[in-house]
Design a protein around this motif. Structure first.
Motif, short mmCIF file in Angstrom:
data_model
loop_
_atom_site.label_atom_id
_atom_site.label_comp_id
_atom_site.label_asym_id
_atom_site.label_seq_id
_atom_site.Cartn_x
_atom_site.Cartn_y
_atom_site.Cartn_z
N VAL A 259 54.39 13.24 77.84
CA VAL A 259 53.66 12.08 77.33
C VAL A 259 53.24 12.38 75.90
O VAL A 259 52.87 13.52 75.58
CB VAL A 259 52.43 11.77 78.20
CG1 VAL A 259 51.51 10.76 77.53
CG2 VAL A 259 52.87 11.25 79.57
N ILE A 260 53.30 11.39 75.04
CA ILE A 260 52.80 11.53 73.66
C ILE A 260 51.46 10.81 73.57
O ILE A 260 51.35 9.64 73.95
CB ILE A 260 53.75 10.89 72.62
CG1 ILE A 260 55.18 11.39 72.80
CG2 ILE A 260 53.26 11.19 71.20
CD1 ILE A 260 56.17 10.66 71.91
N LEU A 261 50.46 11.50 73.05
CA LEU A 261 49.17 10.88 72.76
C LEU A 261 49.16 10.51 71.28
O LEU A 261 49.30 11.38 70.42
CB LEU A 261 48.02 11.84 73.09
CG LEU A 261 46.60 11.26 73.03
CD1 LEU A 261 45.65 12.10 73.88
CD2 LEU A 261 46.05 11.19 71.60
N PHE A 262 49.02 9.24 71.00
CA PHE A 262 48.91 8.74 69.63
C PHE A 262 47.45 8.44 69.32
O PHE A 262 46.74 7.85 70.13
CB PHE A 262 49.68 7.43 69.45
CG PHE A 262 51.17 7.54 69.61
CD1 PHE A 262 51.90 8.48 68.91
CD2 PHE A 262 51.84 6.68 70.46
CE1 PHE A 262 53.27 8.56 69.04
CE2 PHE A 262 53.20 6.75 70.61
CZ PHE A 262 53.93 7.70 69.90
N ASP A 263 47.01 8.83 68.13
CA ASP A 263 45.74 8.35 67.58
C ASP A 263 46.00 8.07 66.11
O ASP A 263 46.02 8.99 65.29
CB ASP A 263 44.63 9.39 67.78
CG ASP A 263 43.24 8.81 67.54
OD1 ASP A 263 43.12 7.84 66.76
OD2 ASP A 263 42.26 9.33 68.11
#
Length: 429
Positions: A259-263
């Motif tokens: 999973v990629i966490l984007f902020d």
């Protein structure tokens, strides 16, 4: 500036509101930000002082504002000083404000060149009893570098020791937290640009793509739509990188099954959005990933309902902690018997959710506002719960920006895909 012109009414009203709160016979001084050296002969990209922009709309270095509503000379009740351009500056640095352009941008009629500042200040300062100095009092800031306002204060105190010196920051802390209609529209624009960048990324991500390639797609979309750029250093954290809350290396390949966490978010006209999303690299969540994702989404939606006028900061965060605790028990990460025996000062949920749920948003991403004042109509706050599980190499955070209204709240990012099904559908379309 890349962004379109802003009506100067907002800056005129901001100045009126500020001077209405200062003591009688007072003079206030505001500075543009310093230019910071990057190396031997370059400076970092200039970013305007948020308070100065709030009061002037001027987005240029080496500028000063004086507000002296009781000045006996009407020419100097409201004065803006600008760097005077010349042929050399025009060739090497480009266009600078003319006086006419500065009047249109700020609504300030009396504009002088910076070379005239010392002489004009000296002719009026002795008619003031109080001098308001603006310093950085954001409680997230630790003072190390003596910036322009501090240097001015030290010089004034040496030259005019018998004046009374006052703080502008407490006034601005109250004013800036409540957004005007124009400020809300500028924030909505930043949110809309952020949305388009996220949808673009959903169609771009696949196994083997690099985090920095995703960052490039985001930045391209921001600049294409007149954003100044990123509101903050973007976080593109795939797999175990998502466990690092402020991961900004963005130099790894995105692997199938992670999973990629984007902020990331856009800044438009100095106003910021702030968004977090988490997506599966291959376009499909596993059951465990989906369970954690849905738990975070439920916490965000429950927390959003609590962001209303009159809510108290600490009580709000404590309530969100209780909601998160229930979800962590449901995921098997906490035991309800251990929770029943926990130290209230060290709640167990913080092992997996260690940061706050919300912060104010505006000209600063972590905007200048009091954490001891109840939420008000016109506040914009983030809502960003997350669950981080080091042993599983999984981090999920979901974040939207919430405007408090008379009737409750408006989610400024309600049109940005957030449901797992919608994310998967776009990624596989």
């Amino acid at each position: 500036m890349k962004y379109l012109p802003i009506k100067n009414d907002v800056f005129t009203n901001n100045r009126i509101n500020f001077v209405s709160r200062i003591k009688g016979c007072s003079l206030a001084i505001f500075h543009a930000n310093d230019e910071f050296p990057r190396n031997g002969d370059q400076v970092f990209l200039f970013k305007q002082n948020a308070d100065f922009f709030y009061l002037t709309g001027i987005d240029q270095e080496q500028s000063i504002l004086i507000l002296f509503p009781d000045c006996p000379n009407p020419l100097y009740k409201e004065v803006l000083f600008l760097r005077q351009t010349n042929e050399h500056i025009a060739i090497w640095e480009g266009h600078k404000y003319t006086k006419e352009e500065a009047r249109a941008a700020s609504g300030i009629e009396n504009i002088y060149w910076l070379s005239e500042f010392d002489a004009i200040l000296h002719t009026i300062i002795n008619y003031a009893e109080n001098i308001y100095i603006n310093t950085n009092e954001n409680d997230r800031y630790s003072h190390i570098v003596p910036y322009r306002d501090i240097r001015m204060f030290e010089a004034l105190r040496a030259k005019y020791p018998l004046h009374h010196y006052e703080r502008s920051a407490p006034i601005l802390r109250d004013l800036r937290a409540v957004k005007s209609p124009i400020e809300i529209e500028l924030t909505k624009k930043a949110c809309a640009i952020t949305r388009d960048a996220f949808v673009r990324v959903l169609k771009f991500v696949k196994p083997g793509v690099a985090e920095y390639e995703i960052e490039a797609e985001i930045t391209h979309e921001f600049l294409r739509q007149r954003a100044t750029g990123n509101a903050y250093s973007p976080i593109i954290a795939s797999g175990k990188n998502a466990i690092v809350l402020h991961y900004t290396d963005n130099n790894q390949l995105c692997k199938d099954g992670d999973v990629i966490l984007f902020d990331f978010a856009a800044e438009y006209a100095n106003y910021n959005a702030d968004m977090s999303r988490s997506i599966p690299v291959n376009g499909r969540f596993t059951k465990r990933q989906r369970d954690v994702y849905d738990a975070v989404l439920r916490v965000m939606r429950s927390a959003t309902k609590l962001i209303v006028a009159g809510a108290v900061w600490n009580e709000y965060h404590e309530e969100v902690g209780k909601i998160m605790t229930g979800e962590l028990i449901g995921l098997g990460l906490l035991d309800k018997n251990d929770v029943a025996k926990q130290d209230p000062k060290m709640p167990l949920y913080k092992k997996y959710f260690m940061h706050g749920t919300s912060h104010h948003l505006g000209l600063d991403v972590h905007d200048f506002a009091s954490r001891y004042k109840s939420f008000e109509v016109g506040n914009i706050l983030t809502c960003e719960p997350g669950i981080y599980i080091p042993e599983e190499g999984l981090g999920i955070r979901i974040e939207n920006d919430i405007l408090i209204t008379v009737d409750g709240y408006i989610d400024l990012m309600a049109d940005i895909p957030v449901e797992a099904e919608e994310i998967e559908e776009i990624m596989n379309s």
